[in-house]
Enzyme design. Structure first.
Site, PDB file in Angstrom:
ATOM      1  N   SER B  59       0.821  -1.215   0.000  1.00 30.41           N
ATOM      2  CA  SER B  59       0.000   0.000   0.000  1.00 30.41           C
ATOM      3  C   SER B  59       0.855   1.264   0.000  1.00 30.41           C
ATOM      4  O   SER B  59       0.459   2.279  -0.570  1.00 30.41           O
ATOM      5  CB  SER B  59      -0.954  -0.005   1.196  1.00 30.41           C
ATOM      6  OG  SER B  59      -0.234  -0.030   2.405  1.00 30.41           O
ATOM      7  N   CYS B  88      -6.889  -6.211   0.056  1.00 30.49           N
ATOM      8  CA  CYS B  88      -5.677  -6.101   0.879  1.00 30.49           C
ATOM      9  C   CYS B  88      -5.081  -4.687   0.798  1.00 30.49           C
ATOM     10  O   CYS B  88      -5.642  -3.763   1.360  1.00 30.49           O
ATOM     11  CB  CYS B  88      -4.680  -7.184   0.475  1.00 30.49           C
ATOM     12  SG  CYS B  88      -3.352  -7.397   1.677  1.00 30.49           S
ATOM     13  N   ARG B 114      -2.782  -2.274   9.293  1.00 33.45           N
ATOM     14  CA  ARG B 114      -1.923  -3.041   8.388  1.00 33.45           C
ATOM     15  C   ARG B 114      -1.229  -4.185   9.119  1.00 33.45           C
ATOM     16  O   ARG B 114      -0.989  -4.106  10.312  1.00 33.45           O
ATOM     17  CB  ARG B 114      -0.846  -2.130   7.770  1.00 33.45           C
ATOM     18  CG  ARG B 114      -1.379  -1.136   6.767  1.00 33.45           C
ATOM     19  CD  ARG B 114      -0.247  -0.311   6.174  1.00 33.45           C
ATOM     20  NE  ARG B 114       0.747  -1.165   5.529  1.00 33.45           N
ATOM     21  CZ  ARG B 114       1.986  -0.781   5.227  1.00 33.45           C
ATOM     22  NH1 ARG B 114       2.389   0.427   5.518  1.00 33.45           N
ATOM     23  NH2 ARG B 114       2.807  -1.607   4.642  1.00 33.45           N
ATOM     24  N   ILE B 148      -2.667 -12.673   3.153  1.00 33.16           N
ATOM     25  CA  ILE B 148      -1.210 -12.559   3.042  1.00 33.16           C
ATOM     26  C   ILE B 148      -0.748 -11.279   3.719  1.00 33.16           C
ATOM     27  O   ILE B 148      -1.069 -10.188   3.248  1.00 33.16           O
ATOM     28  CB  ILE B 148      -0.777 -12.589   1.567  1.00 33.16           C
ATOM     29  CG1 ILE B 148      -1.155 -13.943   0.950  1.00 33.16           C
ATOM     30  CG2 ILE B 148       0.726 -12.345   1.439  1.00 33.16           C
ATOM     31  CD1 ILE B 148      -0.901 -14.050  -0.515  1.00 33.16           C
ATOM     32  N   HIS B 185      -7.617 -12.130  -0.549  1.00 33.56           N
ATOM     33  CA  HIS B 185      -7.327 -12.035  -1.983  1.00 33.56           C
ATOM     34  C   HIS B 185      -8.171 -12.973  -2.842  1.00 33.56           C
ATOM     35  O   HIS B 185      -7.686 -14.041  -3.242  1.00 33.56           O
ATOM     36  CB  HIS B 185      -5.850 -12.373  -2.228  1.00 33.56           C
ATOM     37  CG  HIS B 185      -4.898 -11.405  -1.617  1.00 33.56           C
ATOM     38  ND1 HIS B 185      -4.604 -10.199  -2.193  1.00 33.56           N
ATOM     39  CD2 HIS B 185      -4.175 -11.466  -0.467  1.00 33.56           C
ATOM     40  CE1 HIS B 185      -3.731  -9.550  -1.440  1.00 33.56           C
ATOM     41  NE2 HIS B 185      -3.460 -10.295  -0.374  1.00 33.56           N
ATOM     42  N   GLU B 187      -8.590 -12.840  -5.839  1.00 38.76           N
ATOM     43  CA  GLU B 187      -7.913 -13.016  -7.130  1.00 38.76           C
ATOM     44  C   GLU B 187      -6.911 -14.163  -7.111  1.00 38.76           C
ATOM     45  O   GLU B 187      -6.414 -14.572  -8.164  1.00 38.76           O
ATOM     46  CB  GLU B 187      -7.246 -11.696  -7.548  1.00 38.76           C
ATOM     47  CG  GLU B 187      -5.972 -11.315  -6.791  1.00 38.76           C
ATOM     48  CD  GLU B 187      -6.229 -10.626  -5.435  1.00 38.76           C
ATOM     49  OE1 GLU B 187      -7.368 -10.713  -4.933  1.00 38.76           O
ATOM     50  OE2 GLU B 187      -5.280 -10.022  -4.890  1.00 38.76           O
TER      51      GLU B 187
END
Lengths: 295, 203
Positions: B59, B88, B114, B148, B185, B187
């Site tokens: 980020s 995320c 975070r 993750i 995630h 994806e």
């Protein structure tokens, strides 16, 4: 609900989060902060950058855990650290202090001249270097969840990075047009596990993320590697051995994002100061090359 | 394709923020469900999009690049009208507050922390029962989520609501109208249900 840690998806997945990014070598917390502020997606904590390892000679080993922990405390991005090829105890130590990725690296002096670490035995993910598809797939077979082409670390000369990236990517393209009957012979000739050869043919890429490393010194070098088809870049000595590390680091980060946009690449390449002095890899005696380490 | 009419997605054009991170993984998920995609690196790439996904990645890196290339205001304007989903790092970037100084869009009324689960060796996979998602997609099996170095959503306020939480109550997905944040995630799985759900918000 069942919760699992240290899975293959987790290991590969962190490397996927690093894609399109720059991983920078740093030797202390101060440099780590500069790297993070410049937009590094991760840092590699080590005691000496490769250019200094070359200059100093002697045995290069895992860094002091205390120094790595100070870097871990200093930044919010992932922290990687290097262990020697085959030195699974150094790897156990790095895992225990909480590094996010271990680089089993040819830049350090190998601890075993025949075997690499069986990386499946660890929960922490590993990245390993390669010069060609066979070496890449052997490392993945041992459990590497990320690959980097080796290049020639500590030279500031991108020629070996290009050679290795072209070799790996060229072999992947070659596999795409091969008949299935040819795959076993390809596996034999390249010393690569057959199942992984089949997988690469199906995927049209390595089954894990592939970065470039070893000799990237400028934004143009980084964009060159991206256009050749790697997923991101490692920059070792190229940043903190240059005249203005913070500026060069930020420029290389931008060049990896905008690798296809020549006008942005021109803009970020302006007034960066001195690049690292560099050493011509082609004129280097074979005995001094780090990339030949790895089996 | 379950509830999602394929024809609906044919007319969709979804951007994926491609500054850094696993944007290619989102693009391949969107292709799987027949959606047209665009990589977004500069403000002009937002033109004509029906929605935007902000991927996983770092980020801090994504924020710095967004600032450097003048994307902050265009992204805020885009998110006022169009669907935006952050996974995320993308969820962090969407949030209003993360308790530290880094560029944020502040589009969603969520507070995020975070690396809330620790370091990489603490990263985990688990199954989530997400009622809204199962209802919308007419499915009954849980969603397999990959975390993750993941953030958590510490709290939601205003119009933001909790979409999913772990058994211990920690929030891992939130929605605020057409805005979506997940700390995991989708994806990285083969399961396209979250992407289909997002397309329904964009249409």
């Amino acid at each position: 609900m069942e919760t699992k840690t240290g899975t293959w998806t987790e290991k590969k997945g962190l490397a996927q989060m690093l894609k399109g990014g720059v991983i920078m070598d740093v030797v202390n917390a101060e440099q780590a902060k500069i790297a993070e502020d410049a937009g590094a997606c991760a840092v590699m904590a080590l005691e000496r950058v490769p250019a200094d390892i070359r200059a100093d000679g002697g045995v290069a080993r895992m860094s002091d855990p205390d120094m790595i922990l100070k870097i871990i405390d200093a930044v919010s991005i992932p922290v990687m650290a290097k262990c020697r090829i085959g030195h699974f105890v150094e790897a156990q130590i790095l895992e225990s202090i909480g590094v996010d990725y271990i680089d089993e690296s040819e830049v350090l002096t190998p601890a075993d001249e025949e075997h690499h670490i069986l990386k499946h035995n660890f929960k922490v993910p590993f990245v390993c270097g390669c010069r060609n598809i066979g070496e890449a797939l052997r490392r993945i077979g041992e459990g590497a969840a990320m690959i980097r082409t080796k290049g020639e670390a500590g030279t500031g000369d991108v020629v070996e990075a290009v050679r290795h990236a072209r070799s790996v990517i060229g072999s992947i393209k070659h596999l795409q047009v091969m008949d299935d009957e040819e795959l076993m012979t390809f596996a034999k000739n390249n010393g690569a596990p057959y199942e992984l050869v089949k997988e690469v043919k199906e995927l049209g890429r390595l089954p894990v993320v592939n970065f470039a490393a070893g000799g990237v010194a400028t934004p143009a070098d980084a964009a060159l590697m991206m256009q050749l088809g790697v997923d991101g870049v490692f920059v070792g000595s190229g940043i903190f051995k240059s005249g203005d590390p913070a500026k060069r680091a930020a420029a290389i980060v931008k060049s990896v994002t905008h690798y296809q946009d020549a006008s942005i690449l021109a803009e970020v390449s302006k007034n960066l100061g001195e690049a690292m002095v560099g050493r011509n890899a082609a004129q280097m005696p074979e005995s001094e090359k780090l990339a030949v380490r790895g089996w | 394709m379950r509830w999602l009419l394929k024809a609906e997605s044919w007319f969709m054009k979804i951007g994926v923020l491609a500054l850094q991170g696993d944007f290619a993984e989102h693009i391949s998920m969107l292709k799987k469900i027949g959606v047209d995609t665009v990589e977004v690196r500069l403000p002009k790439h937002l033109d004509g999009l029906d929605g935007l996904i902000m991927p996983g990645g770092e980020s801090t890196t994504i924020g710095k690049l967004a600032v450097a290339y003048g994307l902050m205001e265009p992204l805020r304007e885009f998110g006022k009208i169009h669907a935006v989903w952050g996974t995320c790092a993308g969820a962090i970037f969407l949030s209003r507050d993360i308790g530290r100084d880094q560029p944020l869009l502040g589009l969603m009324d969520i507070k995020v922390r975070r690396n809330a689960f620790g370091r990489q060796i603490d990263s985990f996979e688990t199954d989530l029962e997400i009622d809204e998602l199962m209802k919308a997609t007419g499915t009954e099996h849980p969603y397999h989520a990959v975390f993750i170095r993941a953030p958590i959503i510490e709290s939601v306020s205003g119009n933001a609501k909790v979409l999913s939480a772990l058994e211990d109550g920690r929030i891992v997905a939130a929605q605020q109208g057409h805005l979506l944040a997940t700390s995991f995630h989708p994806e990285l799985t083969g399961d396209t249900r979250f992407h289909e759900y997002f397309i329904s918000l964009a249409s």
